[in-house]
Scaffold this active site. Sequence first.
Site, short mmCIF file in Angstrom:
data_model
loop_
_atom_site.label_atom_id
_atom_site.label_comp_id
_atom_site.label_asym_id
_atom_site.label_seq_id
_atom_site.Cartn_x
_atom_site.Cartn_y
_atom_site.Cartn_z
N LYS A 128 -0.98 -12.77 9.97
CA LYS A 128 -2.30 -12.15 10.09
C LYS A 128 -2.80 -12.11 11.54
CE LYS A 128 -3.01 -11.39 5.62
NZ LYS A 128 -3.20 -10.05 5.05
N GLU A 150 -13.15 -10.12 5.72
CA GLU A 150 -13.00 -10.71 4.39
C GLU A 150 -11.71 -11.52 4.39
OE1 GLU A 150 -11.72 -7.81 5.21
OE2 GLU A 150 -9.68 -8.30 4.59
N SER A 419 6.30 -14.50 5.77
CA SER A 419 5.01 -14.10 6.35
C SER A 419 4.09 -15.27 6.67
CB SER A 419 4.30 -13.11 5.43
OG SER A 419 4.16 -13.66 4.14
C1 LIG Z 1 1.16 -15.68 4.27
C2 LIG Z 1 0.69 -14.41 3.65
N1 LIG Z 1 1.59 -13.48 3.32
C3 LIG Z 1 1.21 -12.31 2.75
C4 LIG Z 1 -0.12 -12.05 2.48
C5 LIG Z 1 -0.47 -10.75 1.81
O1 LIG Z 1 -1.08 -9.85 2.66
P1 LIG Z 1 -0.33 -8.55 3.17
O2 LIG Z 1 0.27 -7.89 1.96
O3 LIG Z 1 -1.38 -7.74 3.81
O4 LIG Z 1 0.74 -8.98 4.13
C6 LIG Z 1 -1.10 -12.98 2.81
C7 LIG Z 1 -2.52 -12.73 2.54
O5 LIG Z 1 -3.38 -13.52 2.78
C8 LIG Z 1 -0.68 -14.21 3.41
O6 LIG Z 1 -1.56 -15.16 3.75
#
Ligand SMILES: Cc1ncc(COP(=O)(O)O)c(C=O)c1O
Length: 448
Positions: A128, A150, A419
């Site tokens: 993020k 948010e 992620s």
């Molecule tokens: C570690 C992590 N991966 C994935 C996501 C999902 O978001 P996005 O689909 O925008 O990557 C989040 C959302 O908070 C997250 O914290």
Amino acid sequence: MSDPSDPNQNTPAGAGHPRGHGQGSGQGVLLDLPALRRAIPHPPDPFGRFGPYGGRYVPEVLMAALDELTAAFEEAMADPSFNAELDELRRAYAGRPTPLTPARRLSKELGLTVWLKREDLLHTGAHKLNNSLGQHLLTKRMGKPRVIAETGAGQHGVATATAAALLGQDCVVYMGEEDTRRQHLNVVRMRLLGTEVRPVATGTATLKDAINEALRDWVESVGHTHYAIGSVVGPHPFPLMVREFQRVIGEEARAQLLDAAGRLPDLAVACVGGGSNAAGLFAPFVDDATVRLVGVEAGGRGPGPGDNGAPLNFGQAGVLHGARSYLLQDPDGQVLPTHSVSAGLDYPGVGPEHALWKDDGRVTYTEAGDRAALDGFQLLARTEGILPALEPAHAIGWLAAAARAGTVTPGSLVVLNLSGRGDKDVETVASILGMDAEENAEGGRHDG
Ligand SMILES: Cc1ncc(COP(=O)(O)O)c(C=O)c1O
């Protein structure tokens, strides 16, 4: 755009880092700027639409702000000094490039060659921050002193609070009350960083309701406030802008894999909530026809209404939060409640470009349920010594199940976007697995 020798690419150090490319010839100065001017491939149409999706479904009062934002973003992307400042923050503050790690024991267990893109090692522990650094720099450029956001899992909130502290901006984060309970640690982190967290009790008290409140705030404060949306959702230009700020994930992964394995992957996998980490990973590969792209949504408890967070699997086209995309809705078009073990995937909508990629067949969208995500979490912990966030644990769970079922060709070269890190989810996982109860019953013998 995906040529790693292109001086406008943000390639990682040690993987073809371009040196000595100034803004043009004849200046007699060699600059060490890795990305001077970023072109934007695959933009939406002038109305912000990706095919029939996207657009701007917002109150009139926000239209001028969205126009201003679009112009500021386009100017910034074309401005070498903006990109140089962003790259400096990415490197010197956030820790980019993040490593691409060979997952040797996981690979052996699954009969694949798996590489992990380590966004869990980015400052604050998730992808993020890539988006926040970009949007908060843009906010500064627009002369606005206040940022609102948010958050669901709290990771976007923490990244927002972090970037606001770094750049000296006032910051308010809206968060569903249910999520403030599930992700208490992140609430504390945001407050320590100087951000005001406003719990939202309306609706299901989760991410969708937090976005509604943030939009309400923005309508009243738009003159001096930027709304930093945390995923590739919302009205144009957010889906485009957030994809571009997350593109660094896929650009680095592509260059790093070419360097380490000598070829492109057979398969790139990421989890999909709103879709920003997946868009960031996929964007630099979409023109590589040999690379199969798979997005994994939250299958939750199953396909029934209210039991999942998988609009691309179980939804239909509709409008939510200012854009048209796939949406979990009832036959009257009312937005359905959602469920996922992971707060970050607990959302009824998804970014409009994913909707187009689905319809075009360029990306395959599948789902993994709560149980598969827990399996993925434990598998990565046991084989690689990494506790993943529950969101990417869905991607790991899907990959493991697909490898065992033979629906991924044995020996495939896979890049999986990790992620975020799992610290925020340890208590949730421990309680689902009954570890707290075991611990109490055994008087803490686990700790030795
Ligand atoms: C570690 C992590 N991966 C994935 C996501 C999902 O978001 P996005 O689909 O925008 O990557 C989040 C959302 O908070 C997250 O914290």
